[in-house]
Motif scaffolding. Sequence first.
Motif: not given
Length: 182
Positions: A85, A88, A90-96, A130, A132, A178
């Motif tokens: 995961p 960062d 500004d990242c979503d640990p579920v989708s990024d 994920f 992204r 990314h």
Amino acid sequence: MSQPSADVSVRVAWADDAPGIAGVQVRAWREAYADVLPAEALAGLDVEHVAAAWRDALAKPQDARNRVLVALERNRVVGFAVTGPAGDPDCDPVSDGEVGEFRVDPGEQRKGHGSRLVQACADTLAADRFSRAVAWLSSTDDALREFLTGAGWAPDGAHRELDLHGDGTVQVKQVRLHTALA
């Protein structure tokens, strides 16, 4: 008559891979950070100590979605990557998802190992749901940036300074790339 193809692959790392991963990491860091870290610091990197840390990390991952992948030529580790995961703010640990470390042994580059490894990272992150992937790299690592952009990655505008010693004496400027995992 054609030449037989090499026995190459990428798989999830096992604890027995720790010495091979450590060897690749030490050789790659010595090359990548030669202009950043003092020569004595790089010379002092101990493969056995690094291997012990890898053995512990492989035995007890922090998150079920943390993975270490190894690129192999026959049964020899020639590269590795760490996925999990994204951490960062500004990242979503579920989708990024993040490729936290990506190294190919300096003596094994330009043989397709990196391409197989980056594809395995994308496949692994997508399998872990994920959508992204992000990766941080040194702002001066033109070869890795060119490789990743050629594989469909692009800068997302984020940048940071990584404190390599933890005391503010050695800062490495990094940029984040990314890619979509659809």
